[in-house]
Design an enzyme around this catalytic site. Structure first.
Site, PDB file in Angstrom:
ATOM      1  N   PHE A  12      26.745  42.390  45.375  1.00  0.00           N
ATOM      2  CA  PHE A  12      26.603  41.439  46.492  1.00  0.00           C
ATOM      3  C   PHE A  12      26.612  42.136  47.858  1.00  0.00           C
ATOM      4  O   PHE A  12      25.620  42.086  48.609  1.00  0.00           O
ATOM      5  CB  PHE A  12      27.741  40.414  46.356  1.00  0.00           C
ATOM      6  CG  PHE A  12      28.075  39.602  47.560  1.00  0.00           C
ATOM      7  CD1 PHE A  12      27.094  38.941  48.284  1.00  0.00           C
ATOM      8  CD2 PHE A  12      29.410  39.463  47.965  1.00  0.00           C
ATOM      9  CE1 PHE A  12      27.418  38.159  49.393  1.00  0.00           C
ATOM     10  CE2 PHE A  12      29.749  38.682  49.055  1.00  0.00           C
ATOM     11  CZ  PHE A  12      28.754  38.037  49.774  1.00  0.00           C
ATOM     12  N   ASP A  34      24.136  52.935  40.884  1.00  0.00           N
ATOM     13  CA  ASP A  34      24.828  51.733  40.392  1.00  0.00           C
ATOM     14  C   ASP A  34      24.764  51.718  38.872  1.00  0.00           C
ATOM     15  O   ASP A  34      23.747  52.085  38.277  1.00  0.00           O
ATOM     16  CB  ASP A  34      24.154  50.477  40.969  1.00  0.00           C
ATOM     17  CG  ASP A  34      25.024  49.240  40.842  1.00  0.00           C
ATOM     18  OD1 ASP A  34      25.402  48.675  41.883  1.00  0.00           O
ATOM     19  OD2 ASP A  34      25.330  48.822  39.697  1.00  0.00           O
ATOM     20  N   ASP A  60      27.119  55.537  36.081  1.00  0.00           N
ATOM     21  CA  ASP A  60      28.465  54.970  36.021  1.00  0.00           C
ATOM     22  C   ASP A  60      29.412  55.981  36.684  1.00  0.00           C
ATOM     23  O   ASP A  60      29.544  57.114  36.207  1.00  0.00           O
ATOM     24  CB  ASP A  60      28.794  54.771  34.533  1.00  0.00           C
ATOM     25  CG  ASP A  60      30.238  54.373  34.291  1.00  0.00           C
ATOM     26  OD1 ASP A  60      31.017  54.269  35.246  1.00  0.00           O
ATOM     27  OD2 ASP A  60      30.581  54.182  33.105  1.00  0.00           O
ATOM     28  N   THR A 126      39.645  46.355  50.765  1.00  0.00           N
ATOM     29  CA  THR A 126      39.840  44.905  50.890  1.00  0.00           C
ATOM     30  C   THR A 126      41.180  44.570  51.541  1.00  0.00           C
ATOM     31  O   THR A 126      42.142  45.338  51.432  1.00  0.00           O
ATOM     32  CB  THR A 126      39.776  44.261  49.483  1.00  0.00           C
ATOM     33  OG1 THR A 126      40.303  42.944  49.540  1.00  0.00           O
ATOM     34  CG2 THR A 126      40.603  45.035  48.462  1.00  0.00           C
ATOM     35  N   ASP A 127      41.250  43.400  52.164  1.00  0.00           N
ATOM     36  CA  ASP A 127      42.525  42.930  52.729  1.00  0.00           C
ATOM     37  C   ASP A 127      43.558  42.683  51.629  1.00  0.00           C
ATOM     38  O   ASP A 127      44.756  42.644  51.900  1.00  0.00           O
ATOM     39  CB  ASP A 127      42.317  41.651  53.556  1.00  0.00           C
ATOM     40  CG  ASP A 127      41.742  40.468  52.791  1.00  0.00           C
ATOM     41  OD1 ASP A 127      41.371  40.635  51.608  1.00  0.00           O
ATOM     42  OD2 ASP A 127      41.650  39.369  53.383  1.00  0.00           O
ATOM     43  N   GLU A 128      43.086  42.534  50.378  1.00  0.00           N
ATOM     44  CA  GLU A 128      44.021  42.191  49.301  1.00  0.00           C
ATOM     45  C   GLU A 128      45.018  43.308  49.014  1.00  0.00           C
ATOM     46  O   GLU A 128      46.047  43.072  48.386  1.00  0.00           O
ATOM     47  CB  GLU A 128      43.251  41.778  48.046  1.00  0.00           C
ATOM     48  CG  GLU A 128      42.360  40.585  48.330  1.00  0.00           C
ATOM     49  CD  GLU A 128      41.753  39.917  47.113  1.00  0.00           C
ATOM     50  OE1 GLU A 128      42.358  39.967  46.040  1.00  0.00           O
ATOM     51  OE2 GLU A 128      40.668  39.331  47.268  1.00  0.00           O
ATOM     52  N   TYR A 151      43.510  43.796  40.261  1.00  0.00           N
ATOM     53  CA  TYR A 151      42.377  44.174  41.121  1.00  0.00           C
ATOM     54  C   TYR A 151      42.861  44.845  42.396  1.00  0.00           C
ATOM     55  O   TYR A 151      42.447  45.966  42.733  1.00  0.00           O
ATOM     56  CB  TYR A 151      41.536  42.931  41.461  1.00  0.00           C
ATOM     57  CG  TYR A 151      40.629  43.130  42.661  1.00  0.00           C
ATOM     58  CD1 TYR A 151      39.568  44.038  42.613  1.00  0.00           C
ATOM     59  CD2 TYR A 151      40.841  42.430  43.866  1.00  0.00           C
ATOM     60  CE1 TYR A 151      38.748  44.245  43.727  1.00  0.00           C
ATOM     61  CE2 TYR A 151      40.027  42.623  44.966  1.00  0.00           C
ATOM     62  CZ  TYR A 151      38.985  43.531  44.898  1.00  0.00           C
ATOM     63  OH  TYR A 151      38.179  43.738  45.989  1.00  0.00           O
ATOM     64  N   SER A 152      43.759  44.175  43.126  1.00  0.00           N
ATOM     65  CA  SER A 152      44.165  44.730  44.424  1.00  0.00           C
ATOM     66  C   SER A 152      44.983  46.005  44.241  1.00  0.00           C
ATOM     67  O   SER A 152      44.909  46.922  45.069  1.00  0.00           O
ATOM     68  CB  SER A 152      44.919  43.690  45.262  1.00  0.00           C
ATOM     69  OG  SER A 152      45.995  43.130  44.561  1.00  0.00           O
ATOM     70  N   LYS A 155      42.454  48.742  43.865  1.00  0.00           N
ATOM     71  CA  LYS A 155      41.823  49.068  45.162  1.00  0.00           C
ATOM     72  C   LYS A 155      42.809  49.834  46.053  1.00  0.00           C
ATOM     73  O   LYS A 155      42.436  50.772  46.755  1.00  0.00           O
ATOM     74  CB  LYS A 155      41.359  47.788  45.875  1.00  0.00           C
ATOM     75  CG  LYS A 155      40.214  47.059  45.207  1.00  0.00           C
ATOM     76  CD  LYS A 155      38.894  47.837  45.218  1.00  0.00           C
ATOM     77  CE  LYS A 155      38.310  47.994  46.608  1.00  0.00           C
ATOM     78  NZ  LYS A 155      36.989  48.694  46.547  1.00  0.00           N
ATOM     79  N   ASN A 250      41.266  26.500  50.588  1.00  0.00           N
ATOM     80  CA  ASN A 250      40.242  26.387  49.537  1.00  0.00           C
ATOM     81  C   ASN A 250      39.730  24.956  49.403  1.00  0.00           C
ATOM     82  O   ASN A 250      38.530  24.724  49.274  1.00  0.00           O
ATOM     83  CB  ASN A 250      40.822  26.833  48.183  1.00  0.00           C
ATOM     84  CG  ASN A 250      41.156  28.317  48.165  1.00  0.00           C
ATOM     85  OD1 ASN A 250      40.622  29.087  48.953  1.00  0.00           O
ATOM     86  ND2 ASN A 250      42.041  28.708  47.261  1.00  0.00           N
ATOM     87  N   ARG A 274      46.099  30.145  39.364  1.00  0.00           N
ATOM     88  CA  ARG A 274      45.926  31.554  38.970  1.00  0.00           C
ATOM     89  C   ARG A 274      47.307  32.208  38.932  1.00  0.00           C
ATOM     90  O   ARG A 274      48.080  32.039  39.891  1.00  0.00           O
ATOM     91  CB  ARG A 274      45.032  32.217  40.012  1.00  0.00           C
ATOM     92  CG  ARG A 274      44.909  33.714  39.895  1.00  0.00           C
ATOM     93  CD  ARG A 274      44.169  34.303  41.100  1.00  0.00           C
ATOM     94  NE  ARG A 274      42.737  34.153  41.021  1.00  0.00           N
ATOM     95  CZ  ARG A 274      41.907  34.434  42.022  1.00  0.00           C
ATOM     96  NH1 ARG A 274      42.372  34.869  43.180  1.00  0.00           N
ATOM     97  NH2 ARG A 274      40.611  34.278  41.876  1.00  0.00           N
ATOM     98  N   PRO A 275      47.649  32.982  37.883  1.00  0.00           N
ATOM     99  CA  PRO A 275      48.941  33.673  37.871  1.00  0.00           C
ATOM    100  C   PRO A 275      49.053  34.643  39.059  1.00  0.00           C
ATOM    101  O   PRO A 275      48.109  35.383  39.344  1.00  0.00           O
ATOM    102  CB  PRO A 275      48.932  34.467  36.551  1.00  0.00           C
ATOM    103  CG  PRO A 275      47.844  33.871  35.723  1.00  0.00           C
ATOM    104  CD  PRO A 275      46.854  33.265  36.670  1.00  0.00           C
TER     105      PRO A 275
END
Ligand code: NAD
Ligand code: TYD
Length: 337
Positions: A12, A34, A60, A126-128, A151-152, A155, A250, A274-275
């Site tokens: 994206f 990619d 990869d 990311t901000d996460e 995920y965070s 990152k 949201n 979401r957990p």
């Protein structure tokens, strides 16, 4: 001509970045690397595929030998790394791919860049990585890293590796951290495109928990402009935050989409949360404003309307993405909520 390597350019944000660079930087040629995972889509670059300033190689970044081979005969001055596993819910279902791509893949890129001279690495983060906020305040670049999801955490690990390579080896690296993006070509696992597609298809609109969680939304083009100016003018070793100055709950976003695309809110469903769901993100981007002369240009309501228009006009793009893998994922995640 300046050559740069874009990693993850079929996703994206990477695809939007490539469009921006080809449009606005006639002196830059791009090699796009990619792996074409479920989220990587050559259709995102179909309109520029014959541009002589763009080349593509399927590789990869978790495969070090393949990555070295792809770059061995290439001359380039910068690497912009967008490649990642990016969806929090998938990281909760299974973190392995996140560790492999986001941490190991980034370390491979760092090692390759370190062994050459004069290459800048821009790590798209990311901000996460900062964790979750309560009802007040905003993340600055000084906020301690405190990621909450697999995920965070992956990152944040990559960010720490980038900073370690800058500190230890003097690698020329810049990290950008951005809030939630929306806009064309976003895979319909993320909130906004998922709600648009479900609303267009007459399917339920699944809102996690109370719907009160807040994200700071930025149009993808504003983020891509930020990455480009950070690449060109950012100070080595620095972190730059980008945000959209558009905090929204949201539920308010889901209502706006339902109102426009369904004419009512009958499809909205509150489902199991979401957990570990982060409550709120908000970005202080004063540093980017001051040092990079950057500010978001899109107002959220206009950007959301334009994004809905894009998905309405490009139904063939998203219908093609709704394949068996997507249906299996959807059933696995939402079937039990
Ligand atoms: P995306 O999931 O749409 O695309 C990821 C791309 O990376 C795909 O093209 C995929 O094929 C590629 N990729 C994945 N694993 C790979 C591997 N092992 N080797 C090579 N390529 C691989 O993601 P996105 O939303 O475009 O996000 C891009 C970057 O921006 C990510 O690093 C993400 O963490 C970061 N980011 C995203 C957001 C957001 O709101 N989407 C916000 C802030 C930061
Ligand atoms: P998402 O787009 O997955 O981004 P992130 O979790 O990385 O911020 O989700 C944005 C917000 O929307 C987040 O608070 C979770 C929520 N959400 C839902 O309520 N329903 C959904 O189906 C999805 C995908 C997300």
């Amino acid at each position: 001509m300046q050559n740069i390597v874009v990693v993850g350019g079929c996703g994206f944000i990477g695809a939007n970045f490539i469009h921006l660079v080809l449009r606005e930087r006639p002196d830059i040629a791009i090699l796009n690397l990619d792996a074409l995972t479920y989220a990587g889509n050559l259709a995102n670059l179909e309109d520029v595929s014959s541009n002589p300033r763009l080349r593509f190689c399927r590789v990869d970044i978790g495969d070090r030998a393949a990555l070295e081979k792809a770059l061995e005969n290439e001359t380039f001055s910068a690497v912009v790394n967008f490649a990642a596993e990016t969806h929090v819910d998938r990281s909760i279902l299974g973190p392995d791919a996140f560790v492999r791509t986001n941490i190991l893949g980034t370390s491979h890129l760092l090692d390759i860049v370190r062994k050459r001279q004069g290459i800048r690495l821009l790590q798209v983060s990311t901000d996460e990585v900062y964790g979750s906020l309560g009802d007040d305040g905003a993340f600055t670049e000084q906020t301690p890293i405190q990621p909450s999801s697999p995920y965070s955490a992956s990152k944040a690990s990559a960010d720490l590796l980038v900073q370690a390579y800058h500190h230890t080896f003097g690698l020329d690296a810049v990290i950008t951290r951005c809030s939630n993006n929306y806009g064309p070509y976003q895979f319909p696992e993320k909130l906004i495109p998922l709600m648009i597609i479900n609303a267009r298809s007459g399917k339920p609109l699944p809102v996690y928990g109370s719907g009160g969680n807040v994200r700071d939304w930025i149009h993808v083009e504003d983020h891509c402009r930020g990455v480009l100016v950070a690449l060109e003018r950012g100070r080595s070793g620095e972190v730059y935050n980008f945000g959209g100055a558009a905090e929204r709950r949201n539920i308010d976003i889901v209502h706006a989409i339902a109102d426009r695309l369904c004419g009512n809110r009958d499809l909205v469903r509150f489902v199991q949360d979401r957990p570990g769901h982060d409550w709120r993100y908000a970005m202080d981007f004063q540093k980017a404003a001051t040092q990079l002369d950057w500010a978001p240009r899109y107002a959220f309501d206009a950007g959301l309307q334009a994004t809905m228009d894009w998905y309405i006009a490009n139904e063939a793009w998203w219908q093609a993405v709704l394949n068996q893998e997507y249906r299996d994922y959807y059933e696995r995640l939402y079937g039990k909520r």
